[in-house]
Design an enzyme around this catalytic site. Structure first.
Site, short mmCIF file in Angstrom:
data_model
loop_
_atom_site.label_atom_id
_atom_site.label_comp_id
_atom_site.label_asym_id
_atom_site.label_seq_id
_atom_site.Cartn_x
_atom_site.Cartn_y
_atom_site.Cartn_z
CD GLU A 54 23.31 55.94 19.63
OE1 GLU A 54 23.65 55.83 18.45
OE2 GLU A 54 22.22 56.44 19.96
CG HIS A 113 20.02 52.61 19.93
ND1 HIS A 113 19.88 51.60 19.02
CD2 HIS A 113 21.02 53.40 19.46
CE1 HIS A 113 20.78 51.77 18.04
NE2 HIS A 113 21.46 52.85 18.29
CG HIS A 132 18.08 47.71 21.10
ND1 HIS A 132 17.27 47.62 19.99
CD2 HIS A 132 18.81 48.84 20.94
CE1 HIS A 132 17.50 48.65 19.19
NE2 HIS A 132 18.43 49.41 19.74
CG ASP A 268 25.36 57.22 15.23
OD1 ASP A 268 24.16 57.15 15.46
OD2 ASP A 268 26.18 56.39 15.67
CG ASN A 269 21.84 59.63 17.14
OD1 ASN A 269 20.78 59.14 16.77
ND2 ASN A 269 22.66 59.00 17.97
#
Ligand SMILES: *[C@@H]1O[C@H](CO)[C@@H](O)[C@H](O)[C@H]1NC(C)=O
Length: 355
Positions: A54, A113, A132, A268-269
């Site tokens: 991710e 994450h 998480h 996203d990133n």
């Protein structure tokens, strides 16, 4: 009006509203966008990274840190616990190596994450990881020990303002900026009601042991966050608004909005090239397909580069695009020495040559 007539009117009104909200969500997720392949030479899938990658961040000497095994509500994931890998981009074998974790750390619930690396003046390397466990949000701070290729756990940071953290950028040994991608914390509200409401209720928080505060708000889905090489600007990606916000850092760590740059994709990133200052974004070209995750109609991947972001005319370039035949759901892109690493939320990771 009779009771029955009232109820049928109410049902009709609610279905019209729901229909309108779904149409809106399809628009926000670019549901009808078709992707044209735009491939790069010599792409190879990285070993050991079959359950997502991710977030990726590369430090100055070409060592990449990679988070894998994210479990996120509503998104495909595996049962394998989360892990952190490194990849030495100077080593032609291109083999990601799992980092050894400390014995006193709960590996079962580790759900990594967004990640960020901070290097202090003595060259100690700190790795910040959003995790998480049981769908909660917390930040794990580690020190990277090169000699035995391991992480030493320093602390766990939790705070009520850090309720739905997606990504972070560290600015000190125990301070950082973090994005909250949702407003609600309850699973159902978060997963269905919030995307349909589509309100700009997500925010950015500054954390230090002395002070925790909301420093920027009004995002539809604040996602990736990063900082300019001179540390004067912070970049925040709004996934659902298809843009990157440029914010100026003040002395008290407050952020002031400068402008936003449109990217035309659900990014996203964001990674920042330390030499050029260019932004590299891993994006979801069709967010609808990404959320539907139909194996017969896979979501594609897209890498976008932004040059000269602080000028009057930032240059936004699509560097890579795939319709999902090669790589599904790209969430991050980072470069080093002519190589491009592309990571995904739950699929593989690629290493390509930049043209
Ligand atoms: C690696 O070395 C560091 C520093 O010497 C030590 O604190 C840590 O426990 C070691 N980690 C492992 C997994 O052996």
């Amino acid at each position: 009006m009779g009771k029955a007539a009232f109820i049928s009117l109410l049902i009709a009104a609610l279905s019209a509203l729901l229909g309108e909200r779904i149409v809106n969500f399809r628009k926000v997720t670019l549901a009808s966008r078709e992707l044209v392949q735009n491939h790069l030479p010599n792409c190879v899938a990285l070993k050991n990274l079959d359950f997502g990658s991710e977030d990726i961040t590369i430090i100055g000497d070409g060592l990449a840190f990679i988070s894998t095994g994210l479990k996120y509500p509503g998104i495909a994931s595996s049962d394998t616990p989360g892990k952190i890998y490194t990849l030495d981009l100077k080593d032609s074998r291109m083999k990601p190596m799992e980092l050894r974790m400390p014995r006193n750390f709960d590996l079962e619930s580790f759900n990594p994450h967004g990640i960020s690396v901070y290097i202090d003046p003595e060259d100690s390397i700190y790795l910040f990881v959003v995790s998480h466990p049981q769908h909660k949000s917390q930040i794990e701070v580690f020190e990277f020990v090169e000699d035995n290729h391991s992480l030493v756990h320093l602390k766990t940071i939790k705070h009520e303002l850090l309720h739905s953290v997606n990504d972070i950028v560290a600015v000190g040994v125990d301070s950082f900026y973090a994005t909250n991608d949702h407003y609600f914390t309850h699973e159902i509200l978060k997963g269905t009601v919030e995307p349909l409401l589509a309100q700009p209720w997500s925010n950015v928080v500054y954390y230090s042991p002395e002070e925790v505060k909301v420093v920027s708000e009004g995002y539809y889905f604040a996602n990736g966050i990063n900082i300019s090489p001179d540390e004067r600007h912070v970049y925040v990606v709004d996934l659902f608004d298809h843009n990157v916000h440029v914010l100026e850092r003040k002395d008290d760590n407050a952020l002031v909005s400068v402008k936003s740059v449109a990217v035309g994709s659900l990014c996203d990133n964001v990674e920042v090239d330390p030499e050029t200052g260019d932004l590299w974004l891993g994006c979801h070209p069709n967010g609808w397909k990404f959320f539907m995750s139909d194996p017969k109609d896979p979501a594609g991947s897209e890498v976008i580069q932004i040059q000269s972001i602080h000028s009057d005319k930032p240059v936004v370039t699509q560097v890579y695009a795939d319709d999902g035949q090669v790589i599904i759901g790209s969430s991050v892109a980072a470069t080093y020495g002519g190589k491009l690493l592309i990571g995904t939320v739950y699929h593989k990771a690629l290493c390509c040559d930049l043209k």
